[in-house]
Write an enzyme that holds these catalytic residues in place. Sequence first.
Site, short mmCIF file in Angstrom:
data_model
loop_
_atom_site.label_atom_id
_atom_site.label_comp_id
_atom_site.label_asym_id
_atom_site.label_seq_id
_atom_site.Cartn_x
_atom_site.Cartn_y
_atom_site.Cartn_z
CG ASP A 193 -2.09 0.77 0.94
OD1 ASP A 193 -1.99 1.62 0.35
OD2 ASP A 193 -2.91 0.95 2.23
CG HIS A 197 0.05 2.03 -9.81
ND1 HIS A 197 -0.23 1.98 -7.81
CD2 HIS A 197 -1.26 3.00 -9.55
CE1 HIS A 197 -1.08 2.17 -7.73
NE2 HIS A 197 -1.76 2.51 -8.60
CG LEU A 203 9.47 -16.83 -3.74
CD1 LEU A 203 9.17 -17.05 -2.77
CD2 LEU A 203 9.72 -15.22 -3.67
#
Length: 254
Positions: free
Chosen positions: A22, A39, A133
Amino acid sequence: MMDLLPQVDRSRLPRHIAIIMDGNGRWARERGEDRVYGHYEGVVSVREIVDACGELGVEYLTLYAFSAENWNRPKAEVDALMELLVNTIRKEVDDLKKNNVKLHVIGDFASLPEVCQKEMTEAMQLTGMNTGLNLVLALSYSARQELLMAARKIAEMAVSGVLAPADIDETVFQRCLDTATFPDPELMIRTSGENRISNFLLYQLAYAELYFTPVHWPDFRKQNLYEALLDYQRRERRFGKTSEQIQKNIIPDA
Ligand code: IPE
Ligand code: IPE
Ligand code: MG
């Protein structure tokens, strides 16, 4: 800043870290820029954190990239985010493959623009054989929606007779979630100072350690992750037991 990595105890890492990324908009506005600029910069943080988790040997990293509620943002921002997603995956997929990262998506996949679905599907196929991962992107994700869908699946199984209501337990329920094959996150990080869950992994976070930091996502880099891990490792996870019980059997993961 001192390198915190040497302090991180690699034998006591969370298997699964979930992050609410956020603060991109505020980060950009503080610089007099358009929210979308935040962003873009946020993608750099994503790359760093994916790298760091891969290096540490964390098994699962779930990133909240776009919520079901985020569709209500101005169209220009939604379009920019979808375009950024497609371009980022396109650009990064070779590195993901090379770095042994396996990509997954949770959320309402069908609601994503077609080009987005296509790019994600391809990237999941290309990384499907990887064993390092597991990178889980939450896209058009709503935990309540996920829980409702699970309830529906279970009801259908019960109605069709494959499942007796008495056999509905945590294992059955959990397998009906988007996260069916993933362990629950032990650590949930939210950046940018907001102390809320915002409809993220409501079921799976039942016993997660929550870590909130004022740092905006575009500023959240490797050292910030290590800081969160150190905080996590200082905590005592009791799961309803007393501290004495936990101290007595020092079995990791107990
Ligand atoms: C997080 O940053 C990214 C998404 C929700 C897509 P925000 O865009 O929510 O940034 P703030 O919270 O407005 O600063
Ligand atoms: C949560 O952030 C969703 C993502 C990070 C993708 P928001 O910025 O949308 O959350 P609220 O609206 O402030 O709770
Ligand atoms: Mg926000």
